[in-house]
Design a protein around this motif. Structure first.
Motif, PDB file in Angstrom:
ATOM      1  N   THR A 199      -1.362  -3.420  -0.068  1.00 58.78           N
ATOM      2  CA  THR A 199      -0.304  -4.058  -0.321  1.00 58.78           C
ATOM      3  C   THR A 199      -0.833  -5.403  -0.661  1.00 58.78           C
TER       4      THR A 199
ATOM      5  N   CYS B 202      -1.059  -9.879   5.143  1.00 57.61           N
ATOM      6  CA  CYS B 202      -0.195  -8.773   5.332  1.00 57.61           C
ATOM      7  C   CYS B 202      -0.377  -8.235   6.786  1.00 57.61           C
TER       8      CYS B 202
ATOM      9  N   LEU C 186       8.578  -5.376  -1.478  1.00 56.64           N
ATOM     10  CA  LEU C 186       7.449  -4.552  -0.631  1.00 56.64           C
ATOM     11  C   LEU C 186       7.885  -4.349   0.829  1.00 56.64           C
TER      12      LEU C 186
ATOM     13  N   LEU D  81       7.630   0.007   1.029  1.00 54.82           N
ATOM     14  CA  LEU D  81       6.313   0.526   1.561  1.00 54.82           C
ATOM     15  C   LEU D  81       6.454  -0.140   3.041  1.00 54.82           C
TER      16      LEU D  81
ATOM     17  N   PRO E  76       4.918   1.196  -5.828  1.00 55.71           N
ATOM     18  CA  PRO E  76       5.102  -0.290  -5.619  1.00 55.71           C
ATOM     19  C   PRO E  76       4.424  -1.100  -6.412  1.00 55.71           C
ATOM     20  N   ASP E  77       3.158  -0.729  -6.971  1.00 53.37           N
ATOM     21  CA  ASP E  77       2.323  -1.691  -7.924  1.00 53.37           C
ATOM     22  C   ASP E  77       3.088  -1.899  -9.126  1.00 53.37           C
TER      23      ASP E  77
END
Lengths: 516, 543
Positions: free
Chosen positions: B241, B230, B123, B127, B49-50
């Motif tokens: 995240t 988050c 995201l 995730l 996800p990065d």
């Protein structure tokens, strides 16, 4: 001998040879037709003693041998209709009415209609025709005969016309054309028919054969008597190029042919087959393969879970090990760090891949079984709609190699070997991701015909978090589970995935054999 | 798999596209799905996800190419006055954690705002497991007053104008009436209190994981400073995240500030200090089959964004996928190049073997093909309507949940798929003589609660009992097994023209003529004779 004469002689010999070879090949019906080829089609039918359809078939054979060309003309013919046939025998309604009036002159209309025994329509038509020709008169509801004797005896143009039918519409005399005009709109007296006229146009070759009386001692069939009667028999030659009716043999389903072939590749490479069930618990399909319980693949719109059935897990030790791997990790792993629930793992499902078979195998493996190589080919399921590229069932091939010395290069080696044998001369490997393998790899094969690289499968080395809970220790396990349908579709040039599962008997009969 | 779109022009400022570069992009594990004049589309694997943000991707891929390698350092400024979030204990059983940051010095344009929304959405869906596991909120700092409180309130006590609305709503109304509220309502189902972020003036900023306030939760071109939070269930994932987002903003030129989180226990986020992981070069070489040296690792690891010294790897604080040494070993393989790893045939001797089931299946089909039969291969699932037509009893049906097609019941015999095949092949040439070998399912005492057997079905159309019995005799003679037939009754078959197939005193199948009622129910016009055998006892004779 001069050169020209020699050439000519040579040509003649060639010609004779080709004529003779054709004569040898003539079937019985062709022979019956050949001697009358100079005649019209009708005469050929007559003289040959064959049915018209037999003659046509013979002509077609002869056409294939380039003896003749069949030409067909379409003609519009005028012939008697159903009423016409009857009137030709009994006389037209107007004739019948005239005959009645001869003996019953000056009678009322109603009575005439009754006595004439004509139908309403016929009577009206007859009246109309006779009035128009001024052969009768109508006064005070009574019919009077105006015709002279000789006019009564003479056949009308219409009657003469009916007598000479059938005629070709385009070739009518003017009087006949007039009669046709009078009759064509009356009910079923005359009718038009398209008639195919067959004409035979002989080729150069045909001209030499036509009219020949062919008496041949060539034999038709091999019979026990002929076999017994010794050697030197000559048989009529067949035209081996003629097409024959199709037949179908029994056949293995093409998907199963390819599966059998794949199985053979694996056994040849020293792999033992794994067997197992299609329905399994989530535990073996997901948890044992380090797939976290909140992973999207475990949702109901991706996976077929079974309604109203409870699963159970009998090997408590393995369940404990797997739980630990997920929650806090094993063998140096951090794990997924969440609270693992056995209830989630108990849900029964239809396997989404063949990899649970590998998980079961690892859980059963003894030290003496290592190094070991295992494979499976099997049906898998996913909750999908059905279209040309999707389906809810698919075939996968699975393999694992459990060996202390196994490494990533060996993994690529097995995959390359397998897919080369499956028909992909060139394969490429790209990084990929699966929850249960690391490193992971995606395999691409080159489709020579379409000249494109296509994705043909995924593979990797099982993570320690998968191996250690099942096997009790870490041994590298090379693992792969490429889908199989894409390969089959490539081989059979099938564009619609549904054809693999559809059982279209016509298509199955015509499928080529899987030969690699 | 997530597909991410980037502006082509922006992308090519950093990475010039050509055939060779496209192949390199694939070798990095991110296939180039499509290229147009304006956009490129990349497939990003779900463990990275990065790479969802443009900045994140460019940073990682340039390192892979050998440019600006190693662990990238970002400055986190200390919290300023009131850069605080107080987490109330009321959220503990609802949505217990949050990680927060402030980023200043931003210069938004429409493109950048879109980028931020895109990253957030990707995201969320990956995730964040569709916001269930985590949700992200970004707020214009100029509209809110610090410090901030994260607490749970009764739905009636939550009142604010949600995004894209003009009137105030309460918590329940949002779940019932707002489109986004309706979409995610199930995430707050069963709770009597909903979580909210509230600023120092008591204004509600958002109701995670559902929606932000229209007043205080919308970034505009004027926004220069943002508050980011988050929220979710896993503090560790929330930290990572947040890191992914703040470094993307830092790469845009933003200045990142930490915030003090007060859970009772004090925490400070974002925390970009890398984790150190040991790696054993022997393990690397053993797993990959390579013979890399220390200096190779020193070169390869920085190309995947790590720092490496002396057996120790510094793992970026925004990598979510590094659980074990093997994860780093894969990155070494990627940096080395999958295309440069030479496949090798293993030098190990094992004996291959096919299962008895496979052997018998291919032997049986060989025998039956010899009789001129055509093999079918059908779906294992049948339609609900077919189960009804063929009167499969309710208690024997094994149904899958929420099937997207009408196929939803596991077959418990091969007759149903065969009748479907005949009914679908009405217009094809007869005779149609077929067989199928396949798995059938019933409920039973196994771990999955399902028992599976392999059955064989043979059907001739048109045909009669004699033909089937001849086939049966031939088949068993060829297998060298003695069987017998017994009069029997079976619903789908004509009474007096069917029998049970007996092997060793046990009934293993049936043979007979299909009844006109059954044929009619399937809309079949030709007579069919059929036999079906459970093969288990036959397999056992050869085990």
């Amino acid at each position: 001998m001069s050169k020209e004469v020699a050439v000519k002689k040579e040509n003649d010999t060639e010609k004779n040879e080709s004529i003779n070879s054709i004569i040898d090949k003539l079937s019985p019906i062709e022979r019956k037709v050949v001697s009358h080829l100079n005649l019209s089609f009708k005469k050929i039918v007559e003289k040959s003693g064959l049915e018209e359809s037999g003659v046509i078939m013979a002509l077609k054979y002869l056409e294939a041998k380039e003896v003749l060309k069949i030409e067909t003309d379409v003609k519009t013919m005028i012939d008697l209709g159903t009423n016409g046939i009857y009137y030709k025998k009994k006389g037209l309604p107007e004739r019948q009415l005239l005959i009645l009036l001869e003996t019953n002159n000056y009678i009322p209309l109603g009575e005439a209609a009754k006595l004439s025994k004509l139908s309403d329509n016929e009577f009206k038509a007859a009246l109309g025709v006779l009035k128009k020709k001024a052969l009768i008169g109508l006064t005070n509801g009574k019919i009077s005969l105006n015709a002279k004797k000789e006019e009564l005896v003479k056949k009308s143009l219409e009657e003469q016309f009916l007598d000479v039918l059938p005629l070709e519409k385009g070739k009518l005399e003017s009087e006949q054309a007039y009669a046709f005009e009078q009759l064509k709109d009356r009910k079923d007296i005359v009718e038009l028919k398209e008639e195919k006229l067959i004409r035979v146009q002989l080729t150069e070759l045909g001209k030499q054969i036509a009219g020949k009386e062919i008496t041949t001692d060539l034999l038709e069939e091999v019979t026990p008597e002929i076999i017994a009667s010794g050697k030197g028999k000559k048989f009529r030659h067949y035209d081996v190029t003629t097409s024959v009716p199709e037949i179908y043999g029994g056949k293995k389903h093409f998907v199963n042919q390819s599966i059998e072939y794949a199985k053979k590749i694996w056994t040849d490479l020293g792999f033992k087959e794994m067997t197992g069930t299609i329905a399994d618990t989530s535990f073996w399909n997901f948890d044992a393969l380090f797939t976290a319980q909140d992973h999207p693949v475990r949702e109901i719109h991706d996976t077929f879970f079974l309604k109203d059935i409870n699963g159970k897990l009998s090997d408590k030790k393995i369940v404990e090990n797997v739980k630990k791997a997920h929650e806090s990790g094993v063998s140096g792993s951090k794990g997924w760090q969440y609270s693992w629930k056995e209830g989630e793992a108990l849900k029964p499902l239809l396997r989404t891949h063949t990899t649970p078979l590998s998980a079961h195998t690892l859980a059963r493996l003894k030290d003496k079984d290592i190094p070991g190589k295992f494979f499976a080919v099997g049906r898998c399921f996913r909750n999908e709609t059905v279209d040309w590229s999707h389906g809810f069932e698919f075939n996968q091939t699975e393999g694992i190699v459990v060996d202390e010395k196994a490494n990533f290069r060996h993994l690529l080696g097995y995959l390359k070997e397998f897919f080369t044998k499956m028909g992909y001369d060139e394969v490429k490997f790209y990084p990929s991701y699966f929850p249960y393998t690391e490193p992971s790899v995606e395999i691409y094969g080159y489709n020579k015909e379409k000249k494109v690289w296509i994705e043909i499968g995924g593979a990797g080395i099982f993570r320690p978090e998968v191996v250690v809970p099942l096997l009790g220790k870490y041994v590298p396990v090379l693992a792969w589970g490429p889908g199989f349908d894409r390969v089959i579709m490539d081989y059979y040039k099938i564009k619609d995935l549904r054809e693999l599962y559809g059982n279209d008997i016509c298509a199955l009969r015509e499928k080529k054999a899987w030969i690699r | 798999m997530a597909s991410i779109k980037f502006q082509r022009k922006e992308f090519e400022k950093h990475i010039k596209l050509n055939k060779e570069m496209e192949e390199k992009i694939s070798m990095f594990g991110t296939h180039l799905e499509s290229i147009s004049n304006d956009e490129i589309e990349l497939e990003i694997l779900p463990n990275r996800p990065d790479l969802f943000s443009f900045q994140g991707y460019v940073r990682a891929f340039r390192a892979f190419l050998g440019k600006e390698t190693g662990l990238k350092k970002y400055k986190i400024n200390s919290p300023e006055k009131n850069f605080k979030v107080k987490i109330d204990s009321s959220v503990k059983n609802i949505r217990p954690y949050t990680t927060c940051a402030i980023v200043k010095n931003l210069n938004f344009n429409d493109e950048k705002i879109k980028e931020i929304i895109d990253i957030q959405e990707k995201l969320h869906s990956t995730l964040g497991r569709n916001r269930k596991k985590l949700a992200i909120g970004v707020y214009p700092l100029e509209k809110i007053s610090l410090p901030i409180k994260y607490e749970a309130r009764k739905p009636q006590e939550i009142r604010f104008i949600p995004l894209e609305m003009t009137e105030e709503m309460n918590g329940l109304q949002i779940l019932q009436r707002h489109p986004t509220g309706r979409e995610y309502a199930k995430l707050l189902e069963g709770y009597d209190k909903f979580p909210v972020f509230v600023d120092a003036k008591g204004e509600i900023l958002s109701m995670p994981p559902i929606i932000n306030s229209h007043e205080t939760g919308k970034i505009t071109l004027q926004t220069k400073e943002v508050f980011i939070e988050c929220s979710g269930f896993d503090f560790n994932i929330l930290k990572k995240t947040l890191n992914i987002i703040v470094i993307a903003l830092a790469d845009m030129g933003g200045k990142v500030y930490a915030m003090d989180l007060d859970y009772g226990k004090k925490e400070q986020t974002p925390d970009l200090s890398p984790e150190t992981m040991k790696i054993n070069i022997e393990n690397v070489n053993k797993l990959l089959g390579l013979s890399l040296k220390e200096k190779d690792l020193e070169k390869l690891l920085p190309r995947m964004g790590y720092d490496y010294v002396n057996g120790k790897v510094k793992v970026p604080a925004w990598r979510t996928d590094i659980l074990h040494e093997v994860d780093i070993i894969e990155d070494i393989a990627i940096a080395y190049g999958y295309d440069k790893i030479v496949p090798e045939i293993q030098n190990v001797s094992t004996v291959g073997n096919e299962s008895i089931e496979s052997k018998m299946r291919s032997k049986l089909s060989e025998i039956l093909v010899g009789l001129g039969l055509l093999e079918l291969s059908s779906y294992h699932l049948i339609k609900g309507s077919e189960a009804k037509t063929s009167k499969v009893r309710e208690e024997n049906r094994i149904e899958v949940m929420d099937s997207k097609t009408e196929y939803k019941i596991l077959r418990n015999n091969l007759l149903v798929p065969a009748l479907r095949a005949f009914s679908e092949n009405k217009d094809n040439e007869y005779p149609q003589n077929v067989f199928e070998i396949g798995t059938v399912f019933s409920k039973g005492n196994s771990e999955s609660g399902v028992l599976e057997r392999t059955n064989l079905l043979i059907a001739y159309s048109p045909s009669n009992f004699t033909r089937l019995k001849q086939t049966l005799d031939y088949l068993f003679k060829t297998l060298d097994i003695v069987y017998s037939l017994k009069e029997s009754k079976k619903e789908e078959l004509i009474e007096g023209r069917n029998g049970a197939i007996i092997l060793g005193g046990k009934e293993i199948g049936y043979v007979g003529e299909v009844s006109p009622e059954t044929l009619n129910a399937w809309n079949i016009k030709m007579p069919i004779s059929v036999l079906e055998i459970s093969l288990e006892d036959i397999f056992n004779k050869f085990r």
